[in-house]
Design an enzyme around this catalytic site. Structure first.
Site, PDB file in Angstrom:
ATOM      1  N   ARG A 155       0.711  -1.430   0.204  1.00 13.08           N
ATOM      2  CA  ARG A 155      -0.200   0.129  -0.007  1.00 13.08           C
ATOM      3  C   ARG A 155       1.001   1.296  -0.140  1.00 13.08           C
ATOM      4  O   ARG A 155       0.479   2.097   0.528  1.00 13.08           O
ATOM      5  CB  ARG A 155      -0.857   0.078   1.228  1.00 13.08           C
ATOM      6  CG  ARG A 155      -1.904  -1.155   1.360  1.00 13.08           C
ATOM      7  CD  ARG A 155      -2.595  -1.328   0.032  1.00 13.08           C
ATOM      8  NE  ARG A 155      -3.559  -2.577   0.265  1.00 13.08           N
ATOM      9  CZ  ARG A 155      -3.283  -3.668  -0.214  1.00 13.08           C
ATOM     10  NH1 ARG A 155      -1.990  -3.915  -0.767  1.00 13.08           N
ATOM     11  NH2 ARG A 155      -4.024  -4.830   0.227  1.00 13.08           N
ATOM     12  N   SER A 237     -11.079  -0.264   3.694  1.00 13.23           N
ATOM     13  CA  SER A 237     -10.522  -0.470   4.851  1.00 13.23           C
ATOM     14  C   SER A 237      -9.797   1.036   5.413  1.00 13.23           C
ATOM     15  O   SER A 237      -9.194   1.455   4.599  1.00 13.23           O
ATOM     16  CB  SER A 237      -9.177  -1.455   4.625  1.00 13.23           C
ATOM     17  OG  SER A 237      -9.784  -2.629   4.357  1.00 13.23           O
ATOM     18  N   GLU A 360      -5.424   4.081   5.889  1.00  9.57           N
ATOM     19  CA  GLU A 360      -5.173   3.893   4.647  1.00  9.57           C
ATOM     20  C   GLU A 360      -5.816   5.006   3.731  1.00  9.57           C
ATOM     21  O   GLU A 360      -5.366   5.495   2.525  1.00  9.57           O
ATOM     22  CB  GLU A 360      -6.023   2.505   4.299  1.00  9.57           C
ATOM     23  CG  GLU A 360      -5.704   1.928   2.912  1.00  9.57           C
ATOM     24  CD  GLU A 360      -5.998   0.675   2.511  1.00  9.57           C
ATOM     25  OE1 GLU A 360      -6.412   0.226   1.457  1.00  9.57           O
ATOM     26  OE2 GLU A 360      -5.831  -0.101   3.565  1.00  9.57           O
TER      27      GLU A 360
END
Length: 368
Positions: A155, A237, A360
């Site tokens: 990520r 998320s 995130e």
């Protein structure tokens, strides 16, 4: 998430040329501005964004002649930055091209995919990314950057860490399969997906079956937008799965899920600009051989006492009733309430396990 205030003004770019033109004009103006794809991974303050917002709306998928890719039995596709990601996945599945089928259902636009190095169900963009076309702010040039030079990680990427510019298009390397090929997909690398397909890790399956299974799994967790279901009013998320040393992981309860991912030998050296100006050389960390493991943020959150459906009394924001990683808007939430709940989750997990969760989504005017 359906929270946050308005932009000062909106611009939209429907081609790469418009994207370059608008970006250069905004940089020349000198004020802060926001580049926005689909906005699904963004949470903005209730006062809104105090400057221009440039929407990326360029679309298109085209094959690129590439002898090296053909020699490897792969096809190279160029995708414009504003192309809807899930529409792209659907198109590749219909064309019998394998490599991103497990990334079905992820919202957003193609140009944002390398920034986050999107991933799900055992696949990551980095598995198939060839390169990106990039308008570099400081070079003031359109350049092509190979995937290997983007610093892609979990990520993460150099783009996310501050390399300024605009992604104009991305090139993917996908694998053609025969129509109806029972072994068409990339090897299945995620246990939950394998179970849904009645397969084993490493098996392959028809592309359409993999896509349908992924969409069902995502929907069961509230990760496919349904306007009637507030569990899907989220940024997906809200926290990334923490990556820690194996030594630290051993201090956690024995039943804490953990997944080995590598070691710290390749960790980048960190030297400040002030140190460089004083003539100090770049630091090179001594290899430690320390193994790294990825923890389950969802497990940490639940075990810290924050359960599915949890909400602060009086707040319009709540943990999803389907998945503890999602913070959702129950219909009347404010961005501040979303951030307040996020801070509580971070505090609970830190107090219980000594792990600091990282958000995130991109947060503007908000802090956890």
């Amino acid at each position: 998430m359906r929270v946050g205030g308005p932009a000062e003004r909106i611009l939209a770019a429907h081609s790469s040329e418009e994207l370059v033109e608008h970006a250069r004009e905004l940089w020349d103006d000198g004020e802060d501005w926001l580049l926005l794809g689909g906005g699904s991974n963004t949470v903005v303050h209730d006062d809104g964004y105090p400057g221009p917002v440039l929407l990326v709306r360029s679309t298109g998928i085209s094959p690129i002649a590439d002898e090296a890719a053909a020699a490897e039995g792969r096809v190279r596709l160029r995708v414009q930055a504003g192309h809807d990601w899930d529409h792209l996945v659907a198109a590749t599945v219909e064309r019998g091209l394998a490599g991103i089928e497990a990334l079905s259902g992820i919202p957003g636009r193609a140009g944002a995919a390398p920034v986050q190095n999107i991933g799900a169900y055992g696949q990551e963009l980095s598995d198939v990314l060839h390169s990106i076309e990039f308008l570099d702010r400081y070079l003031d040039e359109v350049i092509r950057i190979p995937a290997a030079e983007l610093g892609l990680g979990y990520r993460d990427s150099d783009l996310k860490r501050g390399r300024e510019g605009v992604v104009l298009s991305i090139d993917l390397l996908l694998t053609p399969t025969a129509e109806g090929d029972a072994d068409g997909s990339a090897p299945i690398a995620y246990g939950q997906l394998a179970a849904a397909l009645g397969a084993e890790i490493g098996d392959r399956a028809p592309l359409r079956e993999v896509r349908n299974a992924v969409l069902k799994l995502r929907a069961s967790k509230g990760m496919v937008l349904d306007p009637a279901d507030h569990d899907t009013w989220s940024a997906g998320s809200f926290f990334t799965n923490p990556i820690v040393s194996e030594r630290f992981a051993r201090t956690l309860p024995a039943d804490a899920p953990r997944f080995e991912i590598g070691d710290e030998d390749d960790a980048p050296a960190v030297t400040t600009f002030e140190e460089l100006s004083l003539g100090m050389p770049l630091r090179v960390p001594e290899p430690t051989g320390e193994r790294l493991v990825k923890l389950s943020a969802a497990w940490l959150i639940e075990q810290s006492g924050v359960r599915k459906g949890f909400r602060i009394p009086g707040s319009g924001a709540a943990i999803s009733s389907k998945h503890t990683l999602a913070i959702t808007n129950r219909g009347n939430a404010t961005a501040d309430e979303v951030a307040q709940l996020g801070r509580l989750v971070v505090q609970r997990v830190q107090q219980e396990f000594g792990v600091i969760l990282q958000p995130e989504p991109n947060l503007y005017g908000l802090e956890l």
